[in-house]
Design a protein around this motif. Structure first.
Motif, PDB file in Angstrom:
ATOM      1  N   GLU A  50       4.575  -1.167  -5.146  1.00 48.33           N
ATOM      2  CA  GLU A  50       4.491   0.285  -5.197  1.00 48.33           C
ATOM      3  C   GLU A  50       3.114   0.710  -4.719  1.00 48.33           C
ATOM      4  OE1 GLU A  50       5.553   1.734  -9.032  1.00 48.33           O
ATOM      5  OE2 GLU A  50       7.550   0.838  -8.955  1.00 48.33           O
ATOM      6  N   PHE A  51       3.080   1.862  -4.052  1.00 46.24           N
ATOM      7  CA  PHE A  51       1.838   2.386  -3.489  1.00 46.24           C
ATOM      8  C   PHE A  51       1.453   3.686  -4.182  1.00 46.24           C
ATOM      9  CE2 PHE A  51       3.938   0.056  -0.085  1.00 46.24           C
ATOM     10  CZ  PHE A  51       2.924  -0.777   0.365  1.00 46.24           C
ATOM     11  N   GLY A  52       0.144   3.881  -4.333  1.00 51.33           N
ATOM     12  CA  GLY A  52      -0.367   5.165  -4.785  1.00 51.33           C
ATOM     13  C   GLY A  52      -0.524   6.074  -3.571  1.00 51.33           C
ATOM     14  N   GLU A  53      -1.327   7.096  -3.715  1.00 56.50           N
ATOM     15  CA  GLU A  53      -1.567   8.026  -2.617  1.00 56.50           C
ATOM     16  C   GLU A  53      -2.468   7.369  -1.564  1.00 56.50           C
ATOM     17  OE1 GLU A  53      -3.587  12.377  -1.766  1.00 56.50           O
ATOM     18  OE2 GLU A  53      -3.221  11.747  -3.817  1.00 56.50           O
ATOM     19  N   VAL A  54      -2.064   7.474  -0.308  1.00 58.42           N
ATOM     20  CA  VAL A  54      -2.852   6.937   0.799  1.00 58.42           C
ATOM     21  C   VAL A  54      -3.927   7.963   1.157  1.00 58.42           C
ATOM     22  CG1 VAL A  54      -2.809   6.180   3.213  1.00 58.42           C
ATOM     23  CG2 VAL A  54      -0.882   5.642   1.705  1.00 58.42           C
TER      24      VAL A  54
END
Length: 140
Positions: free
Chosen positions: A30-34
């Motif tokens: 999962e990714f946070g805000e880029v």
């Protein structure tokens, strides 16, 4: 002793025959805000990309994939990071190298979990302005 050894071997054999794989084989990272800097592109800028990445089963590597002028046959990889095996979450940072003026750069971040499950951020793009142009007002 022989009974104990036989029991361990039988358990190992049965677990190897189990066709069902656990969630670690299907759970993506999962990714946070880029975040991207600079916010306003200049003709001679490198582009720094930051994002938090996590997976409860560990991460094998994280990198930036980019292509120039929409050429999908020439996808490049930069800033590959291989976190330690016990890391399940970290803040990734990578740099897209300077490109010549007028180039359109399309990129995304790819993470591969410890169990080889790939996941990607959404595509983002920017165009490198000409040297004589003032800084572009086009945010990334």
């Amino acid at each position: 002793m022989k009974t104990h050894l036989f029991t361990v071997l039988a358990a190992m054999s049965l677990s190897a025959c189990n066709p069902d794989r656990g969630p670690e084989y299907t759970t993506p990272a999962e990714f946070g805000e880029v975040t991207v800097s600079p916010q306003t592109m200049a003709f001679d800028s490198e582009v720094r990309v930051k994002v938090s990445v996590s997976c409860p089963y560990g991460l094998r590597n994280v990198c930036i994939l980019y292509m120039l002028d929409g050429d999908e046959s020439d996808v490049r990889t930069v800033a590959k990071t291989e976190p330690p095996a016990d890391v399940t979450s970290f803040d990734y940072e990578g740099v897209i190298p300077r490109q010549r003026a007028g180039r359109k750069v399309t990129f995304r971040i790819r993470a591969i979990t410890a169990y080889n499950v790939p996941s990607y951020t959404q595509l983002r793009e920017y165009t490198v302005p000409d040297e004589e142009e003032e800084e572009s007002e086009q945010p990334i």
